[in-house]
Design a protein around this motif. Structure first.
Motif, mmCIF file in Angstrom:
data_model
loop_
_atom_site.group_PDB
_atom_site.id
_atom_site.type_symbol
_atom_site.label_atom_id
_atom_site.label_comp_id
_atom_site.label_asym_id
_atom_site.label_seq_id
_atom_site.Cartn_x
_atom_site.Cartn_y
_atom_site.Cartn_z
ATOM 1 N N ARG A 1 -38.608 -2.109 -47.334
ATOM 2 C CA ARG A 1 -37.282 -2.021 -47.352
ATOM 3 C C ARG A 1 -36.861 -1.586 -49.120
ATOM 4 O O ARG A 1 -37.668 -2.151 -49.695
ATOM 5 C CB ARG A 1 -36.198 -2.897 -46.974
ATOM 6 N N ALA A 2 -36.056 -0.683 -49.174
ATOM 7 C CA ALA A 2 -36.218 0.036 -50.678
ATOM 8 C C ALA A 2 -34.526 0.269 -51.092
ATOM 9 O O ALA A 2 -33.743 0.802 -50.330
ATOM 10 C CB ALA A 2 -36.737 1.342 -50.760
ATOM 11 N N TRP A 3 -34.228 0.138 -52.432
ATOM 12 C CA TRP A 3 -33.004 0.119 -52.799
ATOM 13 C C TRP A 3 -33.059 0.970 -54.009
ATOM 14 O O TRP A 3 -34.311 0.803 -54.795
ATOM 15 C CB TRP A 3 -32.217 -0.947 -53.256
ATOM 16 N N SER A 4 -32.002 1.474 -54.634
ATOM 17 C CA SER A 4 -32.527 2.150 -56.035
ATOM 18 C C SER A 4 -32.261 1.277 -57.097
ATOM 19 O O SER A 4 -33.012 1.523 -58.312
ATOM 20 C CB SER A 4 -30.861 3.156 -56.122
ATOM 21 N N THR A 5 -31.717 0.111 -57.052
ATOM 22 C CA THR A 5 -31.865 -1.129 -57.853
ATOM 23 C C THR A 5 -31.771 -2.385 -57.174
ATOM 24 O O THR A 5 -31.408 -2.655 -55.967
ATOM 25 C CB THR A 5 -30.293 -1.013 -58.744
ATOM 26 N N ARG A 6 -32.422 -3.191 -57.866
ATOM 27 C CA ARG A 6 -32.291 -4.767 -57.748
ATOM 28 C C ARG A 6 -31.069 -5.039 -57.332
ATOM 29 O O ARG A 6 -30.770 -5.943 -56.378
ATOM 30 C CB ARG A 6 -33.199 -5.534 -58.420
ATOM 31 N N ALA A 7 -30.229 -4.938 -58.275
ATOM 32 C CA ALA A 7 -28.710 -5.398 -58.042
ATOM 33 C C ALA A 7 -28.499 -4.929 -56.656
ATOM 34 O O ALA A 7 -27.299 -5.626 -56.084
ATOM 35 C CB ALA A 7 -27.855 -4.936 -59.074
ATOM 36 N N ALA A 8 -28.299 -3.709 -56.102
ATOM 37 C CA ALA A 8 -27.883 -3.268 -54.944
ATOM 38 C C ALA A 8 -28.621 -4.291 -53.680
ATOM 39 O O ALA A 8 -27.862 -4.660 -52.938
ATOM 40 C CB ALA A 8 -28.387 -1.800 -54.575
ATOM 41 N N ALA A 9 -29.930 -4.580 -53.771
ATOM 42 C CA ALA A 9 -30.547 -5.536 -52.988
ATOM 43 C C ALA A 9 -29.738 -6.700 -52.837
ATOM 44 O O ALA A 9 -29.438 -7.365 -51.655
ATOM 45 C CB ALA A 9 -32.046 -5.445 -53.145
ATOM 46 N N GLU A 10 -29.646 -7.466 -54.011
ATOM 47 C CA GLU A 10 -29.056 -8.625 -54.406
ATOM 48 C C GLU A 10 -27.498 -8.741 -54.020
ATOM 49 O O GLU A 10 -27.154 -9.803 -53.445
ATOM 50 C CB GLU A 10 -29.274 -9.085 -55.705
ATOM 51 N N ALA A 11 -26.908 -7.575 -54.025
ATOM 52 C CA ALA A 11 -25.607 -7.457 -53.435
ATOM 53 C C ALA A 11 -25.369 -7.204 -51.941
ATOM 54 O O ALA A 11 -24.132 -7.232 -51.672
ATOM 55 C CB ALA A 11 -24.681 -6.457 -54.089
ATOM 56 N N GLY A 12 -26.325 -7.370 -51.264
ATOM 57 C CA GLY A 12 -26.392 -7.370 -49.864
ATOM 58 C C GLY A 12 -26.262 -5.755 -49.165
ATOM 59 O O GLY A 12 -25.878 -5.754 -48.162
ATOM 60 N N GLU A 13 -26.188 -4.796 -50.244
ATOM 61 C CA GLU A 13 -26.285 -3.711 -49.812
ATOM 62 C C GLU A 13 -27.508 -3.172 -48.559
ATOM 63 O O GLU A 13 -28.412 -3.785 -48.836
ATOM 64 C CB GLU A 13 -26.120 -2.587 -50.782
ATOM 65 N N PRO A 14 -27.070 -2.411 -47.757
ATOM 66 C CA PRO A 14 -28.249 -2.033 -46.764
ATOM 67 C C PRO A 14 -29.230 -1.082 -47.538
ATOM 68 O O PRO A 14 -28.944 -0.383 -48.532
ATOM 69 C CB PRO A 14 -27.398 -1.025 -45.726
ATOM 70 N N PRO A 15 -30.455 -0.959 -47.121
ATOM 71 C CA PRO A 15 -31.497 -0.275 -47.731
ATOM 72 C C PRO A 15 -31.116 1.019 -47.756
ATOM 73 O O PRO A 15 -30.568 1.529 -46.802
ATOM 74 C CB PRO A 15 -32.751 -0.583 -46.973
ATOM 75 N N GLU A 16 -31.825 1.617 -48.668
ATOM 76 C CA GLU A 16 -31.634 3.296 -48.946
ATOM 77 C C GLU A 16 -32.808 4.008 -48.118
ATOM 78 O O GLU A 16 -32.879 4.919 -47.974
ATOM 79 C CB GLU A 16 -31.307 3.901 -50.182
ATOM 80 N N MET A 17 -33.932 3.195 -47.950
ATOM 81 C CA MET A 17 -35.070 3.835 -47.606
ATOM 82 C C MET A 17 -36.049 2.843 -46.904
ATOM 83 O O MET A 17 -35.861 1.468 -47.243
ATOM 84 C CB MET A 17 -36.002 4.445 -48.651
ATOM 85 N N LEU A 18 -36.488 3.016 -45.695
ATOM 86 C CA LEU A 18 -37.524 2.232 -45.028
ATOM 87 C C LEU A 18 -38.878 2.766 -45.123
ATOM 88 O O LEU A 18 -39.003 4.033 -45.071
ATOM 89 C CB LEU A 18 -37.039 2.053 -43.554
ATOM 90 N N ALA A 19 -39.804 2.057 -45.213
ATOM 91 C CA ALA A 19 -41.370 2.477 -45.112
ATOM 92 C C ALA A 19 -42.342 1.689 -44.436
ATOM 93 O O ALA A 19 -41.853 0.483 -44.357
ATOM 94 C CB ALA A 19 -41.860 2.582 -46.595
ATOM 95 N N LEU A 20 -42.998 2.428 -43.862
ATOM 96 C CA LEU A 20 -44.217 1.650 -43.290
ATOM 97 C C LEU A 20 -45.529 1.882 -43.756
ATOM 98 O O LEU A 20 -45.903 3.029 -44.215
ATOM 99 C CB LEU A 20 -44.286 2.087 -41.655
ATOM 100 N N TYR A 21 -46.334 0.746 -44.019
ATOM 101 C CA TYR A 21 -47.541 1.128 -44.659
ATOM 102 C C TYR A 21 -48.470 0.496 -43.563
ATOM 103 O O TYR A 21 -48.531 -0.692 -43.144
ATOM 104 C CB TYR A 21 -47.769 0.110 -45.925
ATOM 105 N N VAL A 22 -49.796 1.316 -43.836
ATOM 106 C CA VAL A 22 -51.042 0.692 -42.986
ATOM 107 C C VAL A 22 -52.007 0.514 -44.010
ATOM 108 O O VAL A 22 -52.239 1.241 -44.976
ATOM 109 C CB VAL A 22 -51.376 1.801 -42.030
ATOM 110 N N PHE A 23 -52.444 -0.773 -44.180
ATOM 111 C CA PHE A 23 -53.488 -1.109 -45.017
ATOM 112 C C PHE A 23 -54.868 -1.364 -44.236
ATOM 113 O O PHE A 23 -54.999 -1.798 -43.135
ATOM 114 C CB PHE A 23 -53.381 -2.543 -45.530
ATOM 115 N N VAL A 24 -55.942 -0.968 -44.955
ATOM 116 C CA VAL A 24 -57.345 -1.346 -44.488
ATOM 117 C C VAL A 24 -58.241 -1.992 -45.621
ATOM 118 O O VAL A 24 -58.066 -1.645 -46.743
ATOM 119 C CB VAL A 24 -58.199 -0.132 -44.042
#
Length: 140
Positions: free
Chosen positions: A100-123
């Motif tokens: 989950r991604a936000w523009s700032t840590r403050a936005a995440a800590e304030a409980g704002e919804p994420p601005e972007m979601l990402a899926l990573y595949v690792f090998v």
């Protein structure tokens, strides 16, 4: 007659989860400091990345170039804060993680919804994890 679908994911051990979180942290740090080399250091040679701009970029060299162009251009003044919200094994030496991604840590800590979601595949190869696929999805 229908069969119940199998459960195919397994928990990762703590060391692997820590390693994947460090990789995502390096991606965040590379983005926030406009360092394309750090942004790409964990990208496999044959990786495919779906960018936040909606483009598919294939291969390490093209991904490196896209990162350089983005950080020098429209992403130059952007910042981000990432949180890995799930990481599991889907096969030996293959893992997926949600971010989950936000523009700032403050936005995440304030409980704002994420601005972007990402899926990573690792090998995992030769004792280390590599990003082989990543898909970014902006949240409207």
């Amino acid at each position: 007659m229908t069969e119940a679908p199998p459960q195919l994911t397994q928990p990762l051990d703590a060391d692997d989860v820590t390693a994947l979180r460090r990789i995502v942290q390096d991606v965040e740090d590379g983005f926030n400091t406009n360092e394309p080399a750090l942004l790409s250091v964990h990208i496999a040679e044959d990786a495919v990345i779906g960018t936040a701009g909606g483009a598919w970029v294939t291969g390490r060299a093209a991904i490196d170039e896209a990162n350089r162009a983005g950080l020098a251009g429209f992403l130059r003044d952007a910042t981000a804060h990432y949180e890995v919200s799930g990481a599991v094994a889907v096969a030996p030496d293959v893992a997926v993680a949600q971010k989950r991604a936000w523009s700032t840590r403050a936005a995440a800590e304030a409980g704002e919804p994420p601005e972007m979601l990402a899926l990573y595949v690792f090998v995992r190869r030769d004792g280390r994890w590599w990003i082989v696929r990543r898909q970014n999805t902006l949240v409207p």
